[in-house]
Design a protein around this motif. Structure first.
Motif, mmCIF file in Angstrom:
data_model
loop_
_atom_site.group_PDB
_atom_site.id
_atom_site.type_symbol
_atom_site.label_atom_id
_atom_site.label_comp_id
_atom_site.label_asym_id
_atom_site.label_seq_id
_atom_site.Cartn_x
_atom_site.Cartn_y
_atom_site.Cartn_z
ATOM 1 N N UNK A 76 -2.009 3.141 -6.730
ATOM 2 C CA UNK A 76 -1.586 2.762 -5.378
ATOM 3 C C UNK A 76 -0.175 3.225 -5.038
ATOM 4 N N UNK A 77 0.472 3.951 -5.929
ATOM 5 C CA UNK A 77 1.795 4.473 -5.630
ATOM 6 C C UNK A 77 2.909 3.606 -6.198
ATOM 7 N N UNK A 78 4.138 3.924 -5.795
ATOM 8 C CA UNK A 78 5.287 3.191 -6.323
ATOM 9 C C UNK A 78 5.418 1.825 -5.652
ATOM 10 N N UNK A 79 6.462 1.108 -6.050
ATOM 11 C CA UNK A 79 6.640 -0.271 -5.571
ATOM 12 C C UNK A 79 6.809 -0.343 -4.056
ATOM 13 N N UNK A 80 7.510 0.630 -3.487
ATOM 14 C CA UNK A 80 7.743 0.625 -2.040
ATOM 15 C C UNK A 80 6.436 0.848 -1.281
ATOM 16 N N UNK A 81 5.615 1.790 -1.741
ATOM 17 C CA UNK A 81 4.316 2.037 -1.113
ATOM 18 C C UNK A 81 3.448 0.775 -1.159
ATOM 19 N N UNK A 82 3.457 0.119 -2.310
ATOM 20 C CA UNK A 82 2.634 -1.077 -2.459
ATOM 21 C C UNK A 82 3.152 -2.217 -1.590
ATOM 22 N N UNK A 83 4.455 -2.294 -1.408
ATOM 23 C CA UNK A 83 5.030 -3.334 -0.563
ATOM 24 C C UNK A 83 4.594 -3.164 0.889
ATOM 25 N N UNK A 84 4.689 -1.925 1.380
ATOM 26 C CA UNK A 84 4.260 -1.646 2.756
ATOM 27 C C UNK A 84 2.754 -1.840 2.891
ATOM 28 N N UNK A 85 1.990 -1.332 1.902
ATOM 29 C CA UNK A 85 0.538 -1.478 1.938
ATOM 30 C C UNK A 85 0.101 -2.927 1.921
ATOM 31 N N UNK A 86 0.799 -3.755 1.151
ATOM 32 C CA UNK A 86 0.467 -5.176 1.091
ATOM 33 C C UNK A 86 0.685 -5.849 2.445
ATOM 34 N N UNK A 87 1.767 -5.480 3.118
ATOM 35 C CA UNK A 87 2.044 -6.058 4.438
ATOM 36 C C UNK A 87 0.967 -5.666 5.446
ATOM 37 N N UNK A 88 0.553 -4.386 5.398
ATOM 38 C CA UNK A 88 -0.501 -3.924 6.307
ATOM 39 C C UNK A 88 -1.816 -4.647 6.010
ATOM 40 N N UNK A 89 -2.116 -4.797 4.735
ATOM 41 C CA UNK A 89 -3.364 -5.463 4.333
ATOM 42 C C UNK A 89 -3.378 -6.919 4.781
ATOM 43 N N UNK A 90 -2.269 -7.616 4.602
ATOM 44 C CA UNK A 90 -2.194 -9.017 5.022
ATOM 45 C C UNK A 90 -2.383 -9.154 6.527
ATOM 46 N N UNK A 91 -1.766 -8.260 7.281
ATOM 47 C CA UNK A 91 -1.924 -8.307 8.733
ATOM 48 C C UNK A 91 -3.352 -8.016 9.168
ATOM 49 N N UNK A 92 -3.974 -7.023 8.532
ATOM 50 C CA UNK A 92 -5.344 -6.653 8.892
ATOM 51 C C UNK A 92 -6.326 -7.780 8.589
ATOM 52 N N UNK A 93 -6.190 -8.394 7.416
ATOM 53 C CA UNK A 93 -7.105 -9.465 7.049
ATOM 54 C C UNK A 93 -6.871 -10.714 7.891
ATOM 55 N N UNK A 94 -5.615 -10.980 8.253
ATOM 56 C CA UNK A 94 -5.334 -12.115 9.142
ATOM 57 C C UNK A 94 -5.990 -11.908 10.505
ATOM 58 N N UNK A 95 -5.934 -10.671 10.990
ATOM 59 C CA UNK A 95 -6.605 -10.351 12.265
ATOM 60 C C UNK A 95 -8.113 -10.574 12.152
ATOM 61 N N UNK A 96 -8.736 -10.103 11.074
ATOM 62 C CA UNK A 96 -10.176 -10.256 10.908
ATOM 63 C C UNK A 96 -10.581 -11.719 10.794
ATOM 64 N N UNK A 97 -9.793 -12.520 10.099
ATOM 65 C CA UNK A 97 -10.110 -13.938 9.958
ATOM 66 C C UNK A 97 -9.995 -14.668 11.295
ATOM 67 N N UNK A 98 -8.969 -14.345 12.060
ATOM 68 C CA UNK A 98 -8.816 -14.959 13.382
ATOM 69 C C UNK A 98 -9.956 -14.532 14.307
ATOM 70 N N UNK A 99 -10.345 -13.286 14.201
ATOM 71 C CA UNK A 99 -11.451 -12.788 15.017
ATOM 72 C C UNK A 99 -12.753 -13.492 14.661
ATOM 73 N N UNK A 100 -12.971 -13.735 13.377
ATOM 74 C CA UNK A 100 -14.188 -14.420 12.936
ATOM 75 C C UNK A 100 -14.271 -15.821 13.531
ATOM 76 N N UNK A 101 -13.150 -16.543 13.584
ATOM 77 C CA UNK A 101 -13.139 -17.886 14.160
ATOM 78 C C UNK A 101 -13.534 -17.846 15.633
ATOM 79 N N UNK A 102 -13.029 -16.847 16.362
ATOM 80 C CA UNK A 102 -13.373 -16.719 17.773
ATOM 81 C C UNK A 102 -14.834 -16.330 17.952
#
Length: 240
Positions: A76-102
């Motif tokens: 998955x790359x170096x620590x910086x790549x993983x840090x940014x990727x983790x933030x994107x992943x958290x945002x994407x999954x939060x969006x999907x979970x909120x969408x599922x509730x609606x």
């Protein structure tokens, strides 16, 4: 000029979403116009083809998860790549979970409406089965979208890391990450439609409308909501 165009497009989204929702709501009723007394009769050869279709659907899902495992095994790359990727992943999954509730609210309301629309014409059994197929169609579409989104955000980091050493490997990683959602969509669709044909025979055409309606509804939510979500990301990127 760019800002004005964005605002205009964003303002049109609710109208387009409302029109699409109304269209999909009444699409099942329109689909039966002219159906008449059409009855499906499957020969042994037809059933053989249906079983082959079922196997291909299962195979598509198996290949999708094989590719997913292959992608996750990459660096998955170096620590910086993983840090940014983790933030994107958290945002994407939060969006999907909120969408599922609606979506659950709309699914509950539409299930009641579908049963009420078709119970007088086809009886309680067929109307109930149509609601079940509708819910299964929503689930199949949402699963494909959820796993596809998860694979995409995981593939982002690995694509970026691969690009540091090989453009070929980077392209292959990106292509395979995107293929997961496509294979899942086709596989789940094949399994759902084939199972309906095999289990319900002459009533399959009625129930397929419910299954297709559910799949289209979930895709509509993810398409419109995803457009708004990515537009917010575009604005954020411009500000940065």
């Amino acid at each position: 000029m760019t800002t004005l165009s964005r605002n205009q497009r964003t303002g049109m989204k609710p109208l387009a979403w409302l029109f699409s929702l109304l269209l999909t709501l009444f699409a099942p009723a329109l689909a039966f116009a002219g159906e008449g007394d059409v009855k499906l009769v499957f020969s042994q050869g037809d059933k053989t083809m249906l079983y082959i279709s079922l196997v291909l659907g299962v195979g598509a899902i198996a290949v999708a998860f094989y590719i997913r495992a292959k992608i996750l095994a990459l660096s998955p790359g170096d620590e910086k790549m993983q840090e940014v990727g983790k933030a994107i992943r958290e945002g994407a999954l939060a969006y999907l979970q909120q969408q599922a509730k609606l979506m659950l609210v709309f699914i509950a309301v539409l299930s009641v409406l579908l049963f009420g629309m078709y119970q007088p014409t086809f009886g309680a059994n067929i109307a109930g089965l149509m609601v079940v197929c509708f819910i299964l169609g929503v689930a199949a579409s949402y699963i494909a979208g959820y796993v596809g989104m998860d694979s995409a955000v995981n593939g982002n980091m690995r694509t970026a890391h691969a690009a540091l050493t090989s453009y070929k490997n980077s392209l292959e990683t990106a292509f395979l990450s995107g293929a997961i959602a496509g294979l899942l969509t086709v596989g789940l669709g094949l399994i759902g439609a084939t199972a309906i044909f095999l289990l319900f025979g002459s009533d399959a055409t009625k129930l397929l409308v419910g299954f297709g309606f559910g799949g289209s509804l979930a895709a509509l939510f993810m398409r419109v909501g995803g457009g708004i979500y990515t537009k917010a990301a575009d604005v954020g990127a411009d500000l940065v």
